[in-house]
Design an enzyme around this catalytic site. Structure first.
Site, mmCIF file in Angstrom:
data_model
loop_
_atom_site.group_PDB
_atom_site.id
_atom_site.type_symbol
_atom_site.label_atom_id
_atom_site.label_comp_id
_atom_site.label_asym_id
_atom_site.label_seq_id
_atom_site.Cartn_x
_atom_site.Cartn_y
_atom_site.Cartn_z
ATOM 1 C CE LYS A 80 152.438 -20.305 62.277
ATOM 2 N NZ LYS A 80 152.007 -21.579 61.748
ATOM 3 N N GLY A 180 163.003 -37.428 55.781
ATOM 4 C CA GLY A 180 162.642 -37.013 57.140
ATOM 5 C C GLY A 180 161.570 -37.899 57.738
ATOM 6 N N GLY A 182 160.353 -37.863 60.976
ATOM 7 C CA GLY A 182 159.981 -37.329 62.286
ATOM 8 C C GLY A 182 158.520 -37.667 62.536
ATOM 9 C CB VAL A 184 154.601 -35.613 59.238
ATOM 10 C CG1 VAL A 184 153.741 -35.928 58.019
ATOM 11 C CG2 VAL A 184 153.957 -34.496 60.050
ATOM 12 C CE1 TYR A 186 158.499 -45.240 63.316
ATOM 13 C CE2 TYR A 186 156.183 -44.764 63.812
ATOM 14 C CZ TYR A 186 157.285 -45.610 63.876
ATOM 15 O OH TYR A 186 157.152 -46.831 64.494
HETATM 16 P P1 NAD Z 1 159.763 -33.257 62.890
HETATM 17 O O1 NAD Z 1 160.756 -32.257 63.401
HETATM 18 O O2 NAD Z 1 159.113 -34.186 63.843
HETATM 19 O O3 NAD Z 1 160.465 -34.166 61.762
HETATM 20 C C1 NAD Z 1 161.343 -33.676 60.788
HETATM 21 C C2 NAD Z 1 162.392 -34.768 60.545
HETATM 22 O O4 NAD Z 1 163.172 -34.381 59.419
HETATM 23 C C3 NAD Z 1 163.355 -34.953 61.717
HETATM 24 O O5 NAD Z 1 163.465 -36.333 62.014
HETATM 25 C C4 NAD Z 1 164.675 -34.382 61.185
HETATM 26 O O6 NAD Z 1 165.807 -35.022 61.739
HETATM 27 C C5 NAD Z 1 164.545 -34.668 59.709
HETATM 28 N N1 NAD Z 1 165.376 -33.847 58.833
HETATM 29 C C6 NAD Z 1 165.661 -32.519 58.937
HETATM 30 N N2 NAD Z 1 166.432 -32.134 57.903
HETATM 31 C C7 NAD Z 1 166.620 -33.239 57.128
HETATM 32 C C8 NAD Z 1 167.309 -33.476 55.913
HETATM 33 N N3 NAD Z 1 167.985 -32.529 55.293
HETATM 34 N N4 NAD Z 1 167.292 -34.728 55.397
HETATM 35 C C9 NAD Z 1 166.620 -35.725 56.011
HETATM 36 N N5 NAD Z 1 165.942 -35.543 57.176
HETATM 37 C C10 NAD Z 1 165.949 -34.324 57.716
HETATM 38 O O7 NAD Z 1 158.710 -32.406 62.061
HETATM 39 P P2 NAD Z 1 157.260 -32.874 61.600
HETATM 40 O O8 NAD Z 1 156.254 -32.380 62.562
HETATM 41 O O9 NAD Z 1 157.314 -34.307 61.200
HETATM 42 O O10 NAD Z 1 157.092 -31.966 60.286
HETATM 43 C C11 NAD Z 1 157.766 -32.276 59.083
HETATM 44 C C12 NAD Z 1 157.487 -31.173 58.056
HETATM 45 O O11 NAD Z 1 156.062 -31.112 57.811
HETATM 46 C C13 NAD Z 1 157.888 -29.760 58.493
HETATM 47 O O12 NAD Z 1 158.283 -29.039 57.355
HETATM 48 C C14 NAD Z 1 156.601 -29.176 59.050
HETATM 49 O O13 NAD Z 1 156.593 -27.761 58.966
HETATM 50 C C15 NAD Z 1 155.598 -29.784 58.088
HETATM 51 N N6 NAD Z 1 154.239 -29.855 58.630
HETATM 52 C C16 NAD Z 1 154.003 -30.575 59.757
HETATM 53 C C17 NAD Z 1 152.706 -30.671 60.266
HETATM 54 C C18 NAD Z 1 152.408 -31.471 61.498
HETATM 55 O O14 NAD Z 1 151.209 -31.754 61.754
HETATM 56 N N7 NAD Z 1 153.417 -31.886 62.269
HETATM 57 C C19 NAD Z 1 151.643 -30.017 59.594
HETATM 58 C C20 NAD Z 1 151.901 -29.310 58.423
HETATM 59 C C21 NAD Z 1 153.222 -29.233 57.952
#
Ligand code: NAD
Length: 355
Positions: A80, A180, A182, A184, A186
Site C-alpha cells: 500500500k 451505508g 454508497g 457498494v 447501493y
Molecule cells: P462510499 O463512501 O461510497 O459509501 C459509504 C456510505 O456509508 C456513504 O453513503 C456514507 O454516507 C455512509 N456512512 C458513513 N458512515 C455511516 C454511518 N455511521 N451510518 C450509516 N451510513 C454511513 O464507500 P464504498 O466504496 O461503498 O465502501 C463502503 C465500505 O466498503 C468501506 O468501508 C470501504 O473501505 C469498503 N470496501 C469497499 C470496496 C469497493 O470496491 N468500493 C472494496 C472493499 C472494501
C-alpha cells in the site's frame, strides 16, 4: 518512532520513504509480503496529523492486502502507499507524476491503484510515468470502479452465510439491514431486492438514503437503529470498527456480512461474536470482489473469469472458514487469518487458482 519496533510492524519486507522537493510529494510505500507475487494495493492521500499516523496506516493497510490476496487465492503480495497531504489542496498533476516515478522505481515489486483521496483520474496521471498501476480498465478503457464486483461478492457471501447459519436456500423474504448505501451498499441493496429480500437501509448522507429508497423501494431506518434492526443479516457497508463489545450485544441479526474494511474494533470482538452465536463473515474475505477485479484488470482476464473467481471464494472459501470455526469452536476471523497465513507463508505456491 522507530519502524521496526512499531506496534503495527509485522515483518514487512520493505518501506520506502520518499520526498520530492520540486512537487512537495511526501510518500511512503509499504510492501508487507511478496511470497505470492507483486504487492498490489491502492495509494491513499490523506492529511495525516503527523508521520507516525501515516506510518501506522500504511503498515496496517499493506498487511491487510497480503491477507486478502492470500485467502482469495490470488498470486499477489500485499502493499500500500500513502501520500501525506490534503487531496483537495495539495494534489497536482506534477505531484501525481512524481508518485508515478516513485512507483516505477520499484520496477513492479509494488503495483498501485485508487484508494481514499486518489481516484481513477489520478491513477491515470501516474500511469504516464509507470506501467505498474491498475484501477482503470486496461481491456476497454472503461471505468475501473471495482465497487459492483465488491457488492456482488458480498451478495454471494450472504447467500452462503444464510445457508450455513440458518439453513436458508433462498434470499426471498430474507431481511437484510444495510449500514451505508454508497457505492457498494447501493449495489448490494439492488441485488438483494432483485432476489426478493426485504432490505432495510441507513445512511448518514441523506441524498444517498433518498436515492436508494426512491430507486429500489428499500425501507429507511435511522443510522442509530440499523444495527439493532431485527433481521437475518446485518451488513456493514460504511465505516470500520462497528463491531465492539457494546454493539455486539445490541445486534439485531444472527449474521454479520458486509463490505466495510476492518469491521472488528479489536481481535477480541471476533471471539465475542462467536460466543454470542453470531456468524461473522470475515470482512477481507467477503469484500474481496473488488481486489479480484483489479487483479484481473491488471493481468488482462475477462469479466466472466472475474465472476467465476468471486463465486469460488463465496462457495468454497467461506464455507470452509465457517466449518473449521464451528468444528474448532474458534472465531471465523481467527480461522481466516490462519488460512491466509498458511498460504502466504508457504513456498512454493501450494493451491493456486489464479493465473
Ligand atoms: P462510499 O463512501 O461510497 O459509501 C459509504 C456510505 O456509508 C456513504 O453513503 C456514507 O454516507 C455512509 N456512512 C458513513 N458512515 C455511516 C454511518 N455511521 N451510518 C450509516 N451510513 C454511513 O464507500 P464504498 O466504496 O461503498 O465502501 C463502503 C465500505 O466498503 C468501506 O468501508 C470501504 O473501505 C469498503 N470496501 C469497499 C470496496 C469497493 O470496491 N468500493 C472494496 C472493499 C472494501
Amino acid at each position: 518512532m522507530s519502524v521496526f519496533s512499531h506496534p503495527d510492524y509485522d515483518g514487512h519486507e520493505k518501506l520506502v520513504f520518499h520526498r520530492d522537493a520540486d512537487t512537495g510529494l511526501q510518500a511512503i510505500i509499504a510492501i508487507h509480503n511478496t511470497h505470492l507475487g507483486c504487492a498490489l494495493g491502492g495509494c491513499r492521500m490523506w492529511p495525516y496529523a503527523n508521520e507516525d499516523e501515516a506510518i501506522a496506516d500504511v503498515l496496517r493497510l499493506s498487511r491487510g492486502m497480503t491477507y486478502k490476496a492470500a485467502i482469495t487465492g490470488l498470486n499477489l503480495g500485499g502493499g500500500k502507499a500513502v501520500i501525506i497531504g490534503d487531496p483537495h489542496v495539495d494534489k497536482t498533476p506534477e505531484l501525481l507524476r512524481a508518485m508515478g516515478r516513485l512507483v516505477n522505481s520499484l520496477q513492479g515489486e509494488y503495483v498501485t491503484a485508487e484508494d481514499v483521496g486518489i481516484g481513477e483520474e489520478d491513477v491515470l496521471t501516474m500511469a504516464a510515468e509507470t506501467e505498474f498501476v491498475t484501477g482503470f480498465d486496461h481491456r476497454s478503457g472503461a471505468s475501473g470502479d471495482p465497487s459492483p464486483f465488491t457488492a456482488y461478492g458480498v451478495f454471494r457471501g450472504i447467500e452462503q452465510a444464510a445457508r450455513f447459519q440458518l439453513d436458508w436456500d433462498t434470499l426471498a423474504g430474507m431481511r437484510v439491514a444495510i449500514q451505508g448505501v454508497g457505492k457498494v451498499g447501493y449495489e448490494l441493496a439492488r441485488l438483494l431486492t432483485e432476489a426478493g429480500a426485504r432490505v432495510y437501509v441507513a445512511d448518514i448522507f441523506p441524498d444517498n438514503l433518498k436515492r436508494a429508497v426512491a430507486d429500489l423501494g428499500v425501507i429507511p431506518v435511522s443510522p442509530e437503529e440499523i444495527l439493532r434492526q431485527p433481521a437475518e443479516v446485518f451488513s456493514p457497508c460504511a465505516m470500520g470498527a462497528v463491531l465492539n463489545a457494546r454493539s455486539i450485544r445490541e445486534l439485531g441479526a444472527p449474521i454479520v456480512a458486509g463490505s466495510a474494511n476492518n469491521q472488528l474494533d479489536t481481535e477480541e470482538d471476533g471471539h465475542r461474536l462467536a460466543a454470542s452465536g453470531v456468524l461473522y463473515v470475515p470482512d477481507y474475505v467477503i469484500n474481496s470482489g473488488g481486489l479480484i477485479e483489479v487483479y484481473y484488470q491488471y493481468f488482462g482476464a475477462d469479466r466472466q473469469e472475474v465472476l467465476r473467481h468471486i463465486d469460488r471464494v463465496a462457495a468454497e472459501t467461506l464455507p470452509q472458514i465457517f466449518r473449521i470455526a464451528a468444528a474448532e469452536n474458534a472465531a471465523t476471523s481467527e480461522v481466516a487469518d490462519q488460512l491466509a497465513r498458511e498460504r502466504f507463508m508457504s513456498r512454493p505456491l501450494a493451491h493456486t487458482d489464479a493465473a
